[in-house]
Design a protein around this motif. Sequence first.
Motif, mmCIF file in Angstrom:
data_model
loop_
_atom_site.group_PDB
_atom_site.id
_atom_site.type_symbol
_atom_site.label_atom_id
_atom_site.label_comp_id
_atom_site.label_asym_id
_atom_site.label_seq_id
_atom_site.Cartn_x
_atom_site.Cartn_y
_atom_site.Cartn_z
ATOM 1 N N UNK A 111 0.846 -1.192 0.000
ATOM 2 C CA UNK A 111 0.000 0.000 0.000
ATOM 3 C C UNK A 111 0.882 1.242 0.000
ATOM 4 N N UNK A 112 0.448 2.238 -0.742
ATOM 5 C CA UNK A 112 1.193 3.490 -0.841
ATOM 6 C C UNK A 112 0.588 4.342 -1.931
ATOM 7 N N UNK A 113 1.342 5.314 -2.443
ATOM 8 C CA UNK A 113 0.799 6.225 -3.456
ATOM 9 C C UNK A 113 0.269 5.511 -4.713
ATOM 10 N N UNK A 114 0.903 4.399 -5.108
ATOM 11 C CA UNK A 114 0.470 3.674 -6.305
ATOM 12 C C UNK A 114 -0.533 2.565 -6.016
ATOM 13 N N UNK A 115 -0.711 2.248 -4.741
ATOM 14 C CA UNK A 115 -1.607 1.162 -4.342
ATOM 15 C C UNK A 115 -2.412 1.616 -3.123
ATOM 16 N N UNK A 116 -3.410 2.429 -3.409
ATOM 17 C CA UNK A 116 -4.216 3.045 -2.349
ATOM 18 C C UNK A 116 -5.117 2.031 -1.662
ATOM 19 N N UNK A 117 -5.400 2.294 -0.393
ATOM 20 C CA UNK A 117 -6.453 1.600 0.344
ATOM 21 C C UNK A 117 -7.641 2.556 0.336
ATOM 22 N N UNK A 132 -4.658 -2.822 -7.003
ATOM 23 C CA UNK A 132 -3.661 -3.838 -7.352
ATOM 24 C C UNK A 132 -2.850 -3.421 -8.573
ATOM 25 N N UNK A 133 -3.523 -3.206 -9.691
ATOM 26 C CA UNK A 133 -2.824 -2.783 -10.921
ATOM 27 C C UNK A 133 -3.856 -2.362 -11.959
ATOM 28 N N UNK A 134 -3.458 -1.475 -12.865
ATOM 29 C CA UNK A 134 -4.256 -1.099 -14.041
ATOM 30 C C UNK A 134 -5.744 -0.931 -13.731
ATOM 31 N N UNK A 135 -6.086 -0.145 -12.746
ATOM 32 C CA UNK A 135 -7.473 0.112 -12.365
ATOM 33 C C UNK A 135 -8.208 -1.153 -11.909
ATOM 34 N N UNK A 136 -7.467 -2.130 -11.421
ATOM 35 C CA UNK A 136 -8.053 -3.343 -10.862
ATOM 36 C C UNK A 136 -7.847 -3.324 -9.347
ATOM 37 N N UNK A 137 -8.904 -3.633 -8.623
ATOM 38 C CA UNK A 137 -8.909 -3.533 -7.170
ATOM 39 C C UNK A 137 -9.182 -4.883 -6.540
ATOM 40 N N UNK A 138 -8.780 -5.010 -5.277
ATOM 41 C CA UNK A 138 -9.080 -6.200 -4.487
ATOM 42 C C UNK A 138 -9.895 -5.790 -3.274
ATOM 43 N N UNK A 139 -10.966 -6.516 -3.020
ATOM 44 C CA UNK A 139 -11.697 -6.358 -1.778
ATOM 45 C C UNK A 139 -10.815 -6.920 -0.672
ATOM 46 N N UNK A 140 -10.637 -6.184 0.406
ATOM 47 C CA UNK A 140 -9.844 -6.673 1.538
ATOM 48 C C UNK A 140 -10.763 -7.550 2.388
ATOM 49 N N UNK A 141 -10.385 -8.819 2.575
ATOM 50 C CA UNK A 141 -11.269 -9.721 3.317
ATOM 51 C C UNK A 141 -11.391 -9.294 4.779
ATOM 52 N N UNK A 142 -12.394 -9.822 5.430
ATOM 53 C CA UNK A 142 -12.768 -9.386 6.775
ATOM 54 C C UNK A 142 -11.630 -9.551 7.785
ATOM 55 N N UNK A 143 -10.970 -10.716 7.795
ATOM 56 C CA UNK A 143 -9.923 -10.941 8.790
ATOM 57 C C UNK A 143 -8.759 -9.974 8.594
ATOM 58 N N UNK A 144 -8.439 -9.678 7.350
ATOM 59 C CA UNK A 144 -7.338 -8.755 7.066
ATOM 60 C C UNK A 144 -7.744 -7.330 7.436
ATOM 61 N N UNK A 145 -8.989 -6.962 7.172
ATOM 62 C CA UNK A 145 -9.457 -5.641 7.556
ATOM 63 C C UNK A 145 -9.437 -5.470 9.081
#
Length: 173
Positions: A111-117, A132-145
Amino acid sequence: MTDAAGIAAAAGRAAKSGQPPVHLWNPPFCGDLDMEIRSDGSWFYNGTPIGRPEMVRLFASILKREGDSYFLVTPVEKVGIRVVDAPFVAIDADIGTDIAFTTNVGDQVTAGPDHAIELRGTLDAPRPYVHIRRDLWALIDRKTFYRLADAAVPDASGRMNVHSLGTGFPLEF
């Protein structure tokens, strides 16, 4: 008619030298494929789960987003697929000075300027994502959140934030 096997073969050839440069490819649209990425990150073809993780990773490597639409792209063809929410799920994070996420398809980003949360959804139902990359995102799963929330610290206004690569990310609206 394009099918998953043809796309997979072309993707395999393109991926031999690392991450395929799908952002440089603009082939003609060849129609929609009956493929869907569900909100839990599972991939389906013709209503059947794709059970081979290697195949899912291969398809994920050639995924491209244009506006609100998603495509599997090779140098010579582009087919539309359905994505219910985000195409990936962040299933783990190494939380220290910085925050390094791992997705269900093996991508790793810090996470950082190129990989925002980013927090989406509502106050009652927040949904956290990481770019993640090229306007593709990942949902952060519950345990990680929950682990992120545990590592969060209040900013000057009292909002809880996490920090990574010198960038702060609010974990509440």
